[in-house]
Motif scaffolding. Structure first.
Motif, short mmCIF file in Angstrom:
data_model
loop_
_atom_site.label_atom_id
_atom_site.label_comp_id
_atom_site.label_asym_id
_atom_site.label_seq_id
_atom_site.Cartn_x
_atom_site.Cartn_y
_atom_site.Cartn_z
N ALA A 112 9.19 -2.46 4.01
CA ALA A 112 9.27 -3.53 4.90
C ALA A 112 9.55 -3.64 6.23
CB ALA A 112 10.41 -4.65 4.23
N ARG A 113 8.42 -3.77 6.85
CA ARG A 113 8.47 -3.44 8.32
C ARG A 113 9.31 -4.21 9.24
NH1 ARG A 113 2.62 -4.10 11.63
NH2 ARG A 113 2.40 -1.90 10.68
N ASN A 114 10.28 -3.76 9.86
CA ASN A 114 11.04 -4.36 10.87
C ASN A 114 12.23 -5.52 9.91
OD1 ASN A 114 12.40 -4.60 13.20
ND2 ASN A 114 10.68 -5.54 14.23
N GLU A 118 7.43 -10.22 -10.44
CA GLU A 118 6.37 -10.06 -11.26
C GLU A 118 5.26 -8.90 -10.52
OE1 GLU A 118 5.98 -11.06 -14.15
OE2 GLU A 118 7.89 -11.91 -13.95
N LYS A 119 5.36 -8.99 -9.09
CA LYS A 119 4.41 -8.09 -8.53
C LYS A 119 5.15 -6.57 -8.75
CE LYS A 119 2.92 -6.81 -4.04
NZ LYS A 119 3.02 -7.24 -2.46
N GLY A 120 6.36 -6.70 -8.75
CA GLY A 120 7.11 -5.29 -8.90
C GLY A 120 6.55 -4.72 -10.19
N GLY A 148 10.11 -2.04 -6.53
CA GLY A 148 10.64 -3.39 -6.03
C GLY A 148 9.95 -4.14 -5.54
N SER A 149 10.08 -5.73 -5.34
CA SER A 149 9.19 -6.50 -4.72
C SER A 149 10.08 -7.60 -4.23
CB SER A 149 7.86 -6.91 -5.61
OG SER A 149 7.24 -7.93 -4.77
N ARG A 150 9.52 -8.48 -3.49
CA ARG A 150 10.28 -10.02 -3.36
C ARG A 150 9.83 -10.68 -4.67
NH1 ARG A 150 7.27 -11.42 2.05
NH2 ARG A 150 5.74 -10.07 1.06
N CYS A 160 9.39 4.40 6.52
CA CYS A 160 7.95 5.01 6.75
C CYS A 160 7.20 3.96 7.64
CB CYS A 160 6.96 5.03 5.22
SG CYS A 160 6.66 3.28 4.73
N ASN A 161 7.85 3.25 8.29
CA ASN A 161 7.33 2.02 9.02
C ASN A 161 6.79 2.42 10.51
OD1 ASN A 161 7.75 -0.27 7.32
ND2 ASN A 161 9.78 0.79 7.35
N ASN A 162 6.00 1.61 10.77
CA ASN A 162 5.19 1.68 12.24
C ASN A 162 5.45 0.46 12.82
OD1 ASN A 162 4.71 4.48 12.61
ND2 ASN A 162 2.78 4.04 11.26
N ASN A 218 0.62 -1.36 0.07
CA ASN A 218 -0.07 0.08 0.02
C ASN A 218 1.03 1.43 -0.02
OD1 ASN A 218 -2.80 -0.90 -0.05
ND2 ASN A 218 -2.19 -1.84 1.88
N MET A 219 1.85 1.35 0.86
CA MET A 219 2.81 2.40 1.05
C MET A 219 3.65 2.65 -0.16
SD MET A 219 1.97 4.31 3.73
CE MET A 219 3.23 5.38 4.43
N GLY A 220 4.09 1.73 -0.75
CA GLY A 220 5.05 1.66 -1.82
C GLY A 220 4.27 2.03 -2.98
N1 LIG Z 1 -1.16 1.67 4.82
C1 LIG Z 1 -0.74 2.57 5.75
O1 LIG Z 1 -1.76 3.37 5.90
C2 LIG Z 1 0.28 3.07 6.47
C3 LIG Z 1 0.53 4.48 7.00
C4 LIG Z 1 1.75 4.77 7.37
C5 LIG Z 1 2.71 3.97 7.75
N2 LIG Z 1 2.60 2.54 7.11
C6 LIG Z 1 3.80 1.68 7.65
O2 LIG Z 1 4.35 1.41 6.34
C7 LIG Z 1 4.77 0.00 6.37
C8 LIG Z 1 4.13 -0.55 5.22
O3 LIG Z 1 2.88 -0.44 5.10
P1 LIG Z 1 1.84 -0.75 3.94
O4 LIG Z 1 0.55 -0.59 4.13
O5 LIG Z 1 2.55 -0.65 2.65
O6 LIG Z 1 1.87 -2.75 4.12
P2 LIG Z 1 1.50 -3.55 3.15
O7 LIG Z 1 0.44 -3.17 2.00
O8 LIG Z 1 1.45 -4.95 3.69
O9 LIG Z 1 2.90 -3.69 2.23
C9 LIG Z 1 4.05 -3.94 2.75
C10 LIG Z 1 5.15 -4.58 1.96
O10 LIG Z 1 6.32 -5.09 2.55
C11 LIG Z 1 6.93 -6.16 1.95
N3 LIG Z 1 7.18 -7.35 2.88
C12 LIG Z 1 6.11 -7.64 3.82
N4 LIG Z 1 6.49 -8.79 4.52
C13 LIG Z 1 8.10 -8.83 4.27
C14 LIG Z 1 9.06 -9.64 4.49
N5 LIG Z 1 8.98 -10.73 5.38
N6 LIG Z 1 10.17 -9.54 3.89
C15 LIG Z 1 10.11 -8.58 2.85
N7 LIG Z 1 9.34 -7.71 2.49
C16 LIG Z 1 8.08 -7.92 3.04
C17 LIG Z 1 5.77 -6.61 0.84
O11 LIG Z 1 6.12 -6.20 -0.43
P3 LIG Z 1 6.40 -7.33 -1.60
O12 LIG Z 1 5.22 -8.19 -1.43
O13 LIG Z 1 6.20 -6.51 -2.68
O14 LIG Z 1 7.76 -8.03 -1.44
C18 LIG Z 1 4.47 -5.86 1.24
O15 LIG Z 1 3.52 -5.73 0.06
C19 LIG Z 1 4.29 -0.64 7.63
O16 LIG Z 1 5.39 -0.52 8.60
C20 LIG Z 1 3.13 0.45 8.10
O17 LIG Z 1 3.01 0.45 9.50
C21 LIG Z 1 1.58 2.12 6.76
#
Ligand SMILES: NC(=O)c1ccc[n+]([C@@H]2O[C@H](COP(=O)([O-])OP(=O)(O)OC[C@H]3O[C@@H](n4cnc5c(N)ncnc54)[C@H](OP(=O)(O)O)[C@@H]3O)[C@@H](O)[C@H]2O)c1
Length: 226
Positions: A66-68, A34-36, A29-31, A89-91, A10-12
């Motif tokens: 990628a959180r943490n 194809e998703k990227g 970029g993505s793991r 941008c992570n929480n 979502n953020m990316g």
């Molecule tokens: N959504 C919001 O409204 C929001 C707002 C502020 C901050 N944030 C923070 O931003 C971060 C990302 O949030 P998001 O909403 O974008 O989450 P998301 O939609 O779940 O996307 C996070 C991406 O991180 C990658 N990822 C997940 N697990 C992984 C792993 N084990 N190893 C490597 N890559 C991994 C995946 O990308 P691929 O599948 O492409 O590899 C996944 O699509 C979080 O820390 C969240 O707290 C989110």
């Protein structure tokens, strides 16, 4: 600017599309390559997609979503990040009942320790995805703050410019250690947002006010408190 997105969730996806709309060169970029690529197809505007390694190598500025997950775990050659700007941008995971422990080390500081030659900047963690959907118009009218913390002043300025380019008001939040407070703010805004009814999203805006005329309350007196 060349921007690499680590993790096309979502953020990316949201920030990548917004920056591509501003004329930046974006690599999703993505793991899963194809998703990227699929994200780049959605984004259009000459964006590219592939692996996280490719995104990291391509860019001068990297959005780390990628959180943490640390660069040394995720990238085959983390040295490619040396001297580059990484936006964190992570929480944290939301603990049961929002019972947060005190933040002794921010996620951003942890990231910076993992790649000490990179310039890590905390930003955008207080902005819900739904808010990006309003960017840059009509978002501009709401003067929403993006808090930008990092040790490298030039990198902070660059990220502030990226935030302002898509309709936010960037707030220089000083050194990276302050990311502990900015992350606390991110946790707080999530608490507030979760209580909102659907279609309403909380944001934080810093307002700078003029000094009151007359000081009828006696004004701020000297205090021994720190
Ligand atoms: N959504 C919001 O409204 C929001 C707002 C502020 C901050 N944030 C923070 O931003 C971060 C990302 O949030 P998001 O909403 O974008 O989450 P998301 O939609 O779940 O996307 C996070 C991406 O991180 C990658 N990822 C997940 N697990 C992984 C792993 N084990 N190893 C490597 N890559 C991994 C995946 O990308 P691929 O599948 O492409 O590899 C996944 O699509 C979080 O820390 C969240 O707290 C989110």
């Amino acid at each position: 600017m060349k921007i690499g997105i680590i993790g096309s969730g979502n953020m990316g996806r949201s920030l990548g599309i917004l920056w591509a709309e501003q004329g930046h060169q974006v690599f999703f970029g993505s793991r899963d390559a194809e998703k990227g690529k699929a994200t780049a197809e959605l984004a259009e505007r000459g964006t590219q997609g592939g692996t996280n390694n490719q995104a990291a190598a391509f860019a001068d500025v990297i959005l780390w979503t990628a959180r943490n997950i640390m660069p040394k775990e995720l990238l085959s050659n983390p040295e490619v990040l040396d001297s580059k700007i990484i936006i964190d941008c992570n929480n944290q995971d939301i603990p049961e009942g929002f019972a947060y422990p005190a933040i002794l080390e921010s996620l951003a500081e942890k990231l910076a320790k993992n790649v000490p030659q990179a310039r890590v900047i905390k930003a955008f963690n207080t902005i819900g995805q739904e808010v990006f959907e309003l960017a840059p118009e009509p978002l501009k009218d709401y003067r929403v703050s993006v808090f930008v913390a990092g040790d490298d002043e030039q990198a902070r300025k660059t990220v502030m410019g990226l935030a302002e380019g898509i309709g936010f008001l960037a707030v220089d939040s000083g050194v990276l250690r302050n990311a502990r407070l900015v992350e606390g703010l991110g946790d707080f805004i999530r608490l507030i947002m979760i209580g909102q009814k659907q279609g309403a999203y909380a944001t934080i805006s810093i307002n700078v006010l003029p000094t009151a005329q007359g000081q009828r309350l006696g004004g701020r007196q000297a205090s021994s408190l720190k």
